[in-house]
Motif scaffolding. Structure first.
Motif: not given
Length: 84
Positions: A18-41
């Motif tokens: 929330a509030g930072r999706a536009d700041q991510l590059s296309e190649d940033d690791s979403l899991f390193d940035m806070g995505l977990d298994s529940f979030g991925s589902v």
């Protein structure tokens, strides 16, 4: 349809991005940035709804949801399969 922007909107609606999706590059690791298994589902379900596709078992893995680029590639593949 701008798949990448739609993915960013979906990510922005999640608690982890929330509030930072536009700041991510296309190649940033979403899991390193806070995505977990529940979030991925949750992300997968939102993507399926937005793009009217269904992720097959072969794409239900960490790699498919690891970056915005990998998500975009998976969604584009599914959209093309649906159109064929």
């Amino acid at each position: 349809m701008n798949i990448t922007q739609d993915i960013r909107e979906i990510l922005g609606s999640t608690e982890a991005f929330a509030g930072r999706a536009d700041q991510l590059s296309e190649d940033d690791s979403l899991f390193d940035m806070g995505l977990d298994s529940f979030g991925s589902v949750q992300l997968m379900l939102a993507l399926e709804e937005r793009f009217e596709v269904e992720f097959p078992d072969a794409l239900l893995n960490r790699k498919s949801f690891s970056t915005i680029r990998s998500i975009r590639d998976a969604v584009a593949t599914l959209i093309n399969r649906e159109a064929a």
